[in-house]
Design an enzyme around this catalytic site. Structure first.
Site, PDB file in Angstrom:
ATOM      1  N   SER A 149       0.855  -1.193   0.000  1.00 55.63           N
ATOM      2  CA  SER A 149       0.000   0.000   0.000  1.00 55.63           C
ATOM      3  C   SER A 149       0.891   1.243   0.000  1.00 55.63           C
ATOM      4  O   SER A 149       2.055   1.166   0.418  1.00 55.63           O
ATOM      5  CB  SER A 149      -0.866   0.023   1.269  1.00 55.63           C
ATOM      6  OG  SER A 149      -1.574   1.249   1.370  1.00 55.63           O
ATOM      7  N   TYR A 162      -2.203  -0.551  10.566  1.00 55.55           N
ATOM      8  CA  TYR A 162      -2.265  -0.832   9.120  1.00 55.55           C
ATOM      9  C   TYR A 162      -0.951  -0.420   8.444  1.00 55.55           C
ATOM     10  O   TYR A 162      -0.372  -1.194   7.678  1.00 55.55           O
ATOM     11  CB  TYR A 162      -3.448  -0.102   8.499  1.00 55.55           C
ATOM     12  CG  TYR A 162      -3.673  -0.422   7.035  1.00 55.55           C
ATOM     13  CD1 TYR A 162      -4.222  -1.646   6.644  1.00 55.55           C
ATOM     14  CD2 TYR A 162      -3.338   0.489   6.044  1.00 55.55           C
ATOM     15  CE1 TYR A 162      -4.422  -1.950   5.298  1.00 55.55           C
ATOM     16  CE2 TYR A 162      -3.534   0.191   4.696  1.00 55.55           C
ATOM     17  CZ  TYR A 162      -4.083  -1.026   4.330  1.00 55.55           C
ATOM     18  OH  TYR A 162      -4.282  -1.312   2.994  1.00 55.55           O
TER      19      TYR A 162
HETATM   20  P1  NAD Z   1     -11.538  -5.945   0.223  1.00 58.15           P
HETATM   21  O1  NAD Z   1     -11.982  -5.903   1.603  1.00 58.15           O
HETATM   22  O2  NAD Z   1     -12.531  -5.732  -0.861  1.00 58.15           O
HETATM   23  O3  NAD Z   1     -10.808  -7.327  -0.104  1.00 58.15           O
HETATM   24  C1  NAD Z   1      -9.987  -7.990   0.820  1.00 58.15           C
HETATM   25  C2  NAD Z   1     -10.082  -9.470   0.536  1.00 58.15           C
HETATM   26  O4  NAD Z   1      -9.209 -10.166   1.451  1.00 58.15           O
HETATM   27  C3  NAD Z   1     -11.499 -10.004   0.788  1.00 58.15           C
HETATM   28  O5  NAD Z   1     -11.901 -10.799  -0.310  1.00 58.15           O
HETATM   29  C4  NAD Z   1     -11.360 -10.817   2.060  1.00 58.15           C
HETATM   30  O6  NAD Z   1     -12.235 -11.918   2.155  1.00 58.15           O
HETATM   31  C5  NAD Z   1      -9.917 -11.295   1.945  1.00 58.15           C
HETATM   32  N1  NAD Z   1      -9.392 -11.716   3.251  1.00 58.15           N
HETATM   33  C6  NAD Z   1      -9.463 -11.047   4.432  1.00 58.15           C
HETATM   34  N2  NAD Z   1      -8.932 -11.797   5.405  1.00 58.15           N
HETATM   35  C7  NAD Z   1      -8.509 -12.954   4.832  1.00 58.15           C
HETATM   36  C8  NAD Z   1      -7.881 -14.127   5.320  1.00 58.15           C
HETATM   37  N3  NAD Z   1      -7.566 -14.273   6.629  1.00 58.15           N
HETATM   38  N4  NAD Z   1      -7.586 -15.119   4.454  1.00 58.15           N
HETATM   39  C9  NAD Z   1      -7.913 -14.992   3.140  1.00 58.15           C
HETATM   40  N5  NAD Z   1      -8.509 -13.922   2.609  1.00 58.15           N
HETATM   41  C10 NAD Z   1      -8.808 -12.908   3.459  1.00 58.15           C
HETATM   42  O7  NAD Z   1     -10.362  -4.861   0.145  1.00 58.15           O
HETATM   43  P2  NAD Z   1      -9.366  -4.441  -1.041  1.00 58.15           P
HETATM   44  O8  NAD Z   1      -9.327  -2.986  -1.041  1.00 58.15           O
HETATM   45  O9  NAD Z   1      -9.663  -5.175  -2.288  1.00 58.15           O
HETATM   46  O10 NAD Z   1      -7.985  -4.959  -0.426  1.00 58.15           O
HETATM   47  C11 NAD Z   1      -7.110  -5.851  -1.111  1.00 58.15           C
HETATM   48  C12 NAD Z   1      -5.675  -5.550  -0.714  1.00 58.15           C
HETATM   49  O11 NAD Z   1      -5.339  -4.229  -1.169  1.00 58.15           O
HETATM   50  C13 NAD Z   1      -5.439  -5.529   0.792  1.00 58.15           C
HETATM   51  O12 NAD Z   1      -4.187  -6.116   1.063  1.00 58.15           O
HETATM   52  C14 NAD Z   1      -5.406  -4.049   1.126  1.00 58.15           C
HETATM   53  O13 NAD Z   1      -4.671  -3.784   2.288  1.00 58.15           O
HETATM   54  C15 NAD Z   1      -4.743  -3.495  -0.115  1.00 58.15           C
HETATM   55  N6  NAD Z   1      -4.939  -2.066  -0.354  1.00 58.15           N
HETATM   56  C16 NAD Z   1      -6.173  -1.547  -0.611  1.00 58.15           C
HETATM   57  C17 NAD Z   1      -6.309  -0.192  -0.887  1.00 58.15           C
HETATM   58  C18 NAD Z   1      -7.624   0.440  -1.217  1.00 58.15           C
HETATM   59  O14 NAD Z   1      -7.646   1.652  -1.452  1.00 58.15           O
HETATM   60  N7  NAD Z   1      -8.716  -0.293  -1.298  1.00 58.15           N
HETATM   61  C19 NAD Z   1      -5.183   0.630  -0.875  1.00 58.15           C
HETATM   62  C20 NAD Z   1      -3.944   0.081  -0.590  1.00 58.15           C
HETATM   63  C21 NAD Z   1      -3.829  -1.283  -0.347  1.00 58.15           C
END
Ligand code: NAD
Length: 265
Positions: A149, A162
């Site tokens: 991130s 985080y």
């Molecule tokens: P999201 O909540 O839509 O997706 C997260 C996914 O991870 C979900 O499908 C959830 O079921 C899965 N998950 C959670 N715990 C788990 C576990 N113990 N085992 C297996 N799967 C698990 O959120 P997102 O935004 O798509 O996030 C995806 C990645 O991107 C994450 O690592 C998040 O930190 C990172 N991220 C997101 C953003 C943003 O702006 N959305 C920015 C930077 C980084």
């Protein structure tokens, strides 16, 4: 050449965007996600199989399948890798994308939430990479892509858990890049900026409405002015970046920011 890819957290959000990008490029993709509800963290995901069906209806996609994984549990990680090898005959690319978020001042932040964030975002990368190692070595042309991130490059108030977990993800990326280079395994990270997934819409944007359109509108309004290229990032942007990093054979140890110019490191 068609590769075999395992994407954790692949059932929705950024992970699903990554699944689409690899499948559209003709690769064979295992969607690995929680198969059980985690209501406390708003993860109610038994729908990985629906994702598979939706992808299969698209033309020109590679094969996809789905399996359960909890990245905080080593045995579960091993089972997901075994299911992938059994289904597709090997494993070339591991995308450690599963992640969770919670925010709040340190004075009020719950110790259990701190542990859970590190268990998924940080230890989850260790456990999945360890479980996949022999299969990736056998590939001869392996790659790991971690979803870190921009919060892994600069701290934010009320986000110490985080941010700490994502700084660690970048440290693990660099260390494994060096350690696994002799096996021709590249290890990189993507650093998404702001993507309108559940992570933002359900957790980070305080909202007093359950109206989905309003939630999206509020999100767009509040983030657009911060981003030089004039829009939040999309799951497609992240799929494109992950596909590049997994297939560029002389790029390793980098943490690629995809944030519309908002962050430049
Ligand atoms: P999201 O909540 O839509 O997706 C997260 C996914 O991870 C979900 O499908 C959830 O079921 C899965 N998950 C959670 N715990 C788990 C576990 N113990 N085992 C297996 N799967 C698990 O959120 P997102 O935004 O798509 O996030 C995806 C990645 O991107 C994450 O690592 C998040 O930190 C990172 N991220 C997101 C953003 C943003 O702006 N959305 C920015 C930077 C980084």
């Amino acid at each position: 050449m068609s590769k075999v890819v395992l994407v954790t957290g692949g059932a929705r959000g950024i992970g699903l965007g990554i699944v689409h990008a690899f499948a559209a490029a003709g690769h064979r993709v295992m969607i690995a996600d929680l198969g059980h509800a985690d209501a406390d963290w708003n993860y109610n995901l038994a729908d990985a199989n629906q994702v598979q069906e939706a992808l299969e209806k698209e033309s020109a996609v590679g094969e996809v399948d789905a399996c359960d994984v909890d990245v905080t549990n080593f045995e579960s990680c091993q089972k997901a890798v075994a299911a992938t090898v059994e289904r597709f005959g090997g494993l070339d690319i591991l995308v450690n994308n599963a992640g969770i978020v919670n925010s709040g001042p340190i004075s009020e932040f719950d110790e259990g939430d701190w542990d859970k964030i590190f268990a998924v975002n940080t230890k989850g990368i260790f456990l999945m990479s360890k479980a996949a190692l022999e299969a990736l070595k056998a590939s001869g042309d392996g790659a790991i892509v971690n979803t870190a991130s921009i919060a892994g490059k600069e701290g934010n108030a009320n986000m110490s858990a985080y941010c700490g977990s994502k700084f660690a993800a970048i440290g693990i990326t660099q260390s494994l890049a060096l350690e696994l280079a002799p096996f021709n395994i590249t290890v990189n990270a993507i650093c998404p900026g702001i993507v309108g997934t559940a992570m933002w819409l359900e957790h980070l944007i305080p909202s007093n409405t359950m109206d989905e359109d309003k939630k999206n509108e509020n999100f767009e309004k509040s983030v657009t002015s911060m981003i030089p290229l004039g829009r939040p990032q999309t799951t497609e942007d992240m799929g494109q970046a992950a596909l590049y990093l997994a297939t560029a054979r002389n790029v390793s140890g980098i943490a690629l920011t995809v944030a519309g110019g908002m962050t430049m490191s």
